[in-house]
Design a protein around this motif. Structure first.
Motif, PDB file in Angstrom:
ATOM      1  N   GLN A 168      19.142 -79.469  98.095  1.00 37.43           N
ATOM      2  CA  GLN A 168      19.531 -78.344  97.268  1.00 37.43           C
ATOM      3  C   GLN A 168      18.852 -77.086  97.781  1.00 37.43           C
ATOM      4  OE1 GLN A 168      17.655 -77.901  93.267  1.00 37.43           O
ATOM      5  NE2 GLN A 168      16.682 -79.883  93.678  1.00 37.43           N
ATOM      6  N   ILE A 169      19.376 -75.943  97.366  1.00 39.10           N
ATOM      7  CA  ILE A 169      18.790 -74.656  97.712  1.00 39.10           C
ATOM      8  C   ILE A 169      18.465 -73.917  96.426  1.00 39.10           C
ATOM      9  CG2 ILE A 169      19.159 -72.424  98.843  1.00 39.10           C
ATOM     10  CD1 ILE A 169      21.079 -73.809 100.764  1.00 39.10           C
ATOM     11  N   HIS A 170      17.289 -73.340  96.357  1.00 40.18           N
ATOM     12  CA  HIS A 170      16.912 -72.526  95.205  1.00 40.18           C
ATOM     13  C   HIS A 170      17.174 -71.060  95.564  1.00 40.18           C
ATOM     14  CE1 HIS A 170      14.141 -72.532  91.488  1.00 40.18           C
ATOM     15  NE2 HIS A 170      14.850 -71.413  91.486  1.00 40.18           N
ATOM     16  N   PHE A 171      18.155 -70.458  94.904  1.00 42.02           N
ATOM     17  CA  PHE A 171      18.533 -69.084  95.171  1.00 42.02           C
ATOM     18  C   PHE A 171      17.789 -68.125  94.231  1.00 42.02           C
ATOM     19  CE2 PHE A 171      22.007 -71.658  96.709  1.00 42.02           C
ATOM     20  CZ  PHE A 171      22.475 -71.004  97.830  1.00 42.02           C
ATOM     21  N   PHE A 172      17.521 -66.924  94.740  1.00 40.56           N
ATOM     22  CA  PHE A 172      16.935 -65.871  93.902  1.00 40.56           C
ATOM     23  C   PHE A 172      17.840 -64.650  94.006  1.00 40.56           C
ATOM     24  CE2 PHE A 172      13.391 -68.689  94.640  1.00 40.56           C
ATOM     25  CZ  PHE A 172      12.804 -68.749  93.379  1.00 40.56           C
ATOM     26  N   CYS A 173      18.346 -64.229  92.856  1.00 43.80           N
ATOM     27  CA  CYS A 173      19.411 -63.233  92.809  1.00 43.80           C
ATOM     28  C   CYS A 173      18.907 -61.853  92.405  1.00 43.80           C
ATOM     29  CB  CYS A 173      20.482 -63.698  91.832  1.00 43.80           C
ATOM     30  SG  CYS A 173      21.919 -62.617  91.710  1.00 43.80           S
ATOM     31  N   VAL A 174      19.179 -60.847  93.238  1.00 45.32           N
ATOM     32  CA  VAL A 174      18.984 -59.451  92.850  1.00 45.32           C
ATOM     33  C   VAL A 174      20.073 -59.111  91.833  1.00 45.32           C
ATOM     34  CG1 VAL A 174      19.167 -57.070  93.665  1.00 45.32           C
ATOM     35  CG2 VAL A 174      17.844 -58.721  94.966  1.00 45.32           C
ATOM     36  N   TRP A 213      31.816 -67.085  93.873  1.00 46.20           N
ATOM     37  CA  TRP A 213      31.058 -67.859  94.859  1.00 46.20           C
ATOM     38  C   TRP A 213      29.706 -68.288  94.303  1.00 46.20           C
ATOM     39  CZ3 TRP A 213      26.348 -65.868  96.565  1.00 46.20           C
ATOM     40  CH2 TRP A 213      26.096 -64.528  96.177  1.00 46.20           C
ATOM     41  N   LEU A 214      29.084 -67.401  93.503  1.00 43.81           N
ATOM     42  CA  LEU A 214      27.778 -67.709  92.939  1.00 43.81           C
ATOM     43  C   LEU A 214      27.905 -68.689  91.770  1.00 43.81           C
ATOM     44  CD1 LEU A 214      24.810 -67.155  93.265  1.00 43.81           C
ATOM     45  CD2 LEU A 214      25.047 -65.086  91.883  1.00 43.81           C
ATOM     46  N   LYS A 215      28.993 -68.572  91.015  1.00 42.86           N
ATOM     47  CA  LYS A 215      29.245 -69.545  89.956  1.00 42.86           C
ATOM     48  C   LYS A 215      29.435 -70.936  90.547  1.00 42.86           C
ATOM     49  CE  LYS A 215      31.290 -66.493  86.467  1.00 42.86           C
ATOM     50  NZ  LYS A 215      32.506 -66.187  85.654  1.00 42.86           N
ATOM     51  N   LYS A 216      30.121 -71.018  91.681  1.00 42.04           N
ATOM     52  CA  LYS A 216      30.312 -72.310  92.343  1.00 42.04           C
ATOM     53  C   LYS A 216      28.972 -72.904  92.756  1.00 42.04           C
ATOM     54  CE  LYS A 216      34.951 -71.441  94.207  1.00 42.04           C
ATOM     55  NZ  LYS A 216      35.748 -71.240  95.458  1.00 42.04           N
ATOM     56  N   ILE A 217      28.088 -72.060  93.281  1.00 44.54           N
ATOM     57  CA  ILE A 217      26.766 -72.525  93.689  1.00 44.54           C
ATOM     58  C   ILE A 217      26.023 -73.104  92.494  1.00 44.54           C
ATOM     59  CG2 ILE A 217      24.480 -71.679  94.378  1.00 44.54           C
ATOM     60  CD1 ILE A 217      25.926 -69.834  96.373  1.00 44.54           C
ATOM     61  N   SER A 218      26.090 -72.404  91.360  1.00 45.08           N
ATOM     62  CA  SER A 218      25.431 -72.877  90.144  1.00 45.08           C
ATOM     63  C   SER A 218      26.048 -74.173  89.654  1.00 45.08           C
ATOM     64  CB  SER A 218      25.524 -71.802  89.057  1.00 45.08           C
ATOM     65  OG  SER A 218      24.950 -72.255  87.844  1.00 45.08           O
ATOM     66  N   GLU A 219      27.377 -74.264  89.681  1.00 40.51           N
ATOM     67  CA  GLU A 219      28.072 -75.460  89.214  1.00 40.51           C
ATOM     68  C   GLU A 219      27.764 -76.674  90.086  1.00 40.51           C
ATOM     69  OE1 GLU A 219      32.062 -74.067  89.246  1.00 40.51           O
ATOM     70  OE2 GLU A 219      31.843 -72.897  87.397  1.00 40.51           O
ATOM     71  N   MET A 220      27.404 -76.429  91.345  1.00 41.43           N
ATOM     72  CA  MET A 220      27.034 -77.516  92.247  1.00 41.43           C
ATOM     73  C   MET A 220      25.638 -78.050  91.955  1.00 41.43           C
ATOM     74  SD  MET A 220      28.558 -75.853  95.760  1.00 41.43           S
ATOM     75  CE  MET A 220      27.711 -76.983  96.852  1.00 41.43           C
ATOM     76  N   GLY A 221      24.903 -77.357  91.094  1.00 42.78           N
ATOM     77  CA  GLY A 221      23.579 -77.815  90.710  1.00 42.78           C
ATOM     78  C   GLY A 221      22.425 -77.134  91.410  1.00 42.78           C
ATOM     79  N   HIS A 222      22.719 -76.081  92.160  1.00 41.39           N
ATOM     80  CA  HIS A 222      21.655 -75.349  92.834  1.00 41.39           C
ATOM     81  C   HIS A 222      21.048 -74.325  91.868  1.00 41.39           C
ATOM     82  CE1 HIS A 222      22.770 -76.979  96.783  1.00 41.39           C
ATOM     83  NE2 HIS A 222      24.023 -76.863  96.363  1.00 41.39           N
ATOM     84  N   PRO A 223      19.724 -74.321  91.702  1.00 41.92           N
ATOM     85  CA  PRO A 223      19.087 -73.382  90.771  1.00 41.92           C
ATOM     86  C   PRO A 223      19.136 -71.947  91.280  1.00 41.92           C
ATOM     87  CG  PRO A 223      17.438 -74.666  91.959  1.00 41.92           C
ATOM     88  CD  PRO A 223      18.768 -75.253  92.321  1.00 41.92           C
ATOM     89  N   ILE A 224      19.168 -71.008  90.336  1.00 46.32           N
ATOM     90  CA  ILE A 224      19.204 -69.583  90.669  1.00 46.32           C
ATOM     91  C   ILE A 224      18.147 -68.869  89.832  1.00 46.32           C
ATOM     92  CG2 ILE A 224      20.610 -67.490  90.772  1.00 46.32           C
ATOM     93  CD1 ILE A 224      23.092 -69.285  90.784  1.00 46.32           C
ATOM     94  N   GLY A 225      17.250 -68.151  90.509  1.00 45.87           N
ATOM     95  CA  GLY A 225      16.172 -67.459  89.823  1.00 45.87           C
ATOM     96  C   GLY A 225      16.336 -65.953  89.818  1.00 45.87           C
ATOM     97  N   ASN A 226      15.446 -65.294  89.120  1.00 44.22           N
ATOM     98  CA  ASN A 226      15.424 -63.843  88.942  1.00 44.22           C
ATOM     99  C   ASN A 226      14.654 -63.193  90.094  1.00 44.22           C
ATOM    100  OD1 ASN A 226      14.560 -61.184  88.002  1.00 44.22           O
ATOM    101  ND2 ASN A 226      15.033 -61.835  85.913  1.00 44.22           N
ATOM    102  N   HIS A 227      15.263 -62.161  90.708  1.00 46.05           N
ATOM    103  CA  HIS A 227      14.635 -61.462  91.835  1.00 46.05           C
ATOM    104  C   HIS A 227      14.573 -59.952  91.580  1.00 46.05           C
ATOM    105  CE1 HIS A 227      13.001 -61.615  95.818  1.00 46.05           C
ATOM    106  NE2 HIS A 227      14.018 -61.039  96.432  1.00 46.05           N
ATOM    107  N   THR A 228      14.561 -59.565  90.300  1.00 46.02           N
ATOM    108  CA  THR A 228      14.622 -58.196  89.785  1.00 46.02           C
ATOM    109  C   THR A 228      15.994 -57.576  90.050  1.00 46.02           C
ATOM    110  OG1 THR A 228      13.851 -56.838  91.670  1.00 46.02           O
ATOM    111  CG2 THR A 228      12.166 -57.895  90.297  1.00 46.02           C
ATOM    112  N   TYR A 229      16.290 -56.521  89.346  1.00 46.04           N
ATOM    113  CA  TYR A 229      17.624 -55.923  89.407  1.00 46.04           C
ATOM    114  C   TYR A 229      17.852 -55.082  90.661  1.00 46.04           C
ATOM    115  CZ  TYR A 229      22.039 -54.435  87.408  1.00 46.04           C
ATOM    116  OH  TYR A 229      23.382 -54.249  87.187  1.00 46.04           O
ATOM    117  N   GLU A 270      20.583 -69.248  82.401  1.00 43.54           N
ATOM    118  CA  GLU A 270      19.245 -68.654  82.328  1.00 43.54           C
ATOM    119  C   GLU A 270      18.650 -68.656  83.731  1.00 43.54           C
ATOM    120  OE1 GLU A 270      17.425 -67.587  79.701  1.00 43.54           O
ATOM    121  OE2 GLU A 270      18.617 -68.248  77.965  1.00 43.54           O
ATOM    122  N   PRO A 271      17.846 -67.657  84.075  1.00 43.07           N
ATOM    123  CA  PRO A 271      17.211 -67.675  85.397  1.00 43.07           C
ATOM    124  C   PRO A 271      16.230 -68.826  85.533  1.00 43.07           C
ATOM    125  CG  PRO A 271      16.303 -65.902  84.049  1.00 43.07           C
ATOM    126  CD  PRO A 271      17.485 -66.459  83.297  1.00 43.07           C
TER     127      PRO A 271
END
Length: 338
Positions: free
Chosen positions: A90-96, A107-123, A174-175
């Motif tokens: 898996q890959i842990h993504f951090f999203c601006v 594309w990002l929703k697909k990544i989340s639906e695949m089970g890859h976590p997505i974190g907060n990287h500030t706005y 949630e992030p």
């Protein structure tokens, strides 16, 4: 030689020889110790932002538009997630947060639906260590009216909250953790105010530390001492707990920024460094937090060789290693703390 070679793939065997040349104790030499060693935790992390100097040199405008991802970066991110999943990782993504202003986030929703976590990287990809509001981001230096009279602390807090809200509303999630834009050798060790801010915003862990190490001169093949310095830094890049209770999960060297953007490495140099660090983490039962940016990697590693390498090394290690998200690392640290 035949007996030893049969126990490893050619890649692992050559890694052992290379490690031995650098003065690292190998899995064979330490096999008697591995039975009681805890399982190594290997993380692959992608920071979703645009990077200066890419896709070609002398591009600096991305400093002002960090979240304006181009199509190549989005496509590479999604394909990377698929490649990792196919290898059991898996890959842990951090999203601006400004990424979520774009019309297409499917594309990002697909990544989340695949089970890859997505974190907060500030706005806006702000500098959380800044003490003056204008220092928080290049965008605010060029357009100071956007600050609205806020202090640096207020800008940073708002940037974190906006990203959390954007992820909830646009992605429905949630992030999963927080990574600071940029890293620091001192992490948040002297910034109790930032530690408390993140805890107040609901984060149990942060990834902010990046250990110092030597760099090769631009366009020069890294010498043995460079790899050795990176390996020594990797040993220091292990999780710990701040006095406030916030958990720190440092980024592991060498990042793609340092390797490609600053030192102009060839991909084979980067792969060698990653392989040595992953093997060391597996031998020591430690943590390796691989840091990269798809906006750089789609240029430097178009065939996803780094992701495939990490997954292969962990799969070869069997029950001695696992690919995890950073929250899994934090859970083990928390369990040890308690």
């Amino acid at each position: 030689m035949t007996e030893l070679y049969s126990a490893f793939t050619r890649r692992s065997f050559m890694s052992i020889l290379t490690a031995s040349a650098l003065g690292i104790r190998t899995p064979i030499a330490r096999s008697a110790e591995t039975s009681t060693r805890k399982k190594a935790q290997i993380a692959i992390t992608f920071d979703l932002e645009m990077s200066r100097q890419y896709p070609k040199r002398n591009i600096l405008e991305w400093d002002f538009q960090k979240g304006n991802l181009n199509s190549e970066t989005k496509a590479y991110s999604l394909k990377s997630a698929e490649v990792a999943s196919e290898s059991g990782g898996q890959i842990h993504f951090f999203c601006v947060g400004r990424v979520l202003e774009q019309k297409d986030v499917g594309w990002l929703k697909k990544i989340s639906e695949m089970g890859h976590p997505i974190g907060n990287h500030t706005y806006d990809h702000v500098n959380v260590w800044a003490t003056k509001p204008q220092q928080t981001q290049f965008r605010f230096q060029r357009s100071p009216w956007l600050l609205g009279g806020k202090t640096a602390e207020q800008v940073i807090r708002q940037n974190i909250r906006l990203t959390t809200d954007a992820m909830k509303q646009r992605l429905g999630i949630e992030p999963d953790g927080f990574r600071t834009p940029g890293g620091s050798n001192s992490a948040l060790n002297k910034r109790e105010d930032l530690q408390k801010m993140l805890l107040a915003e609901g984060f149990e862990w942060v990834s902010s530390g990046y250990p110092q190490h030597k760099y090769s001169k631009p366009k020069e093949e890294p010498r043995k001492e460079i790899y050795q310095s990176i390996l020594q830094a990797q040993q220091r890049a292990q999780p710990y707990v701040y006095p406030t209770g916030l958990i720190e999960i440092p980024m592991s060297p060498i990042s793609d920024v340092g390797a490609f953007r600053s030192s102009y490495w060839k991909l084979k140099y980067f792969l060698k460094s990653v392989e040595l660090c992953v093997q060391q983490a597996i031998e020591q039962g430690g943590v390796f937090d691989f840091l990269c940016h798809p906006s750089i990697m789609y240029v430097e590693d178009p065939n996803f060789e780094t992701i495939k390498l990490i997954c292969d090394l962990v799969n070869q290690a069997g029950n001695r290693a696992e690919i995890v998200g950073l929250s899994d690392i934090a859970k083990r640290v928390s369990a040890k703390k308690n």
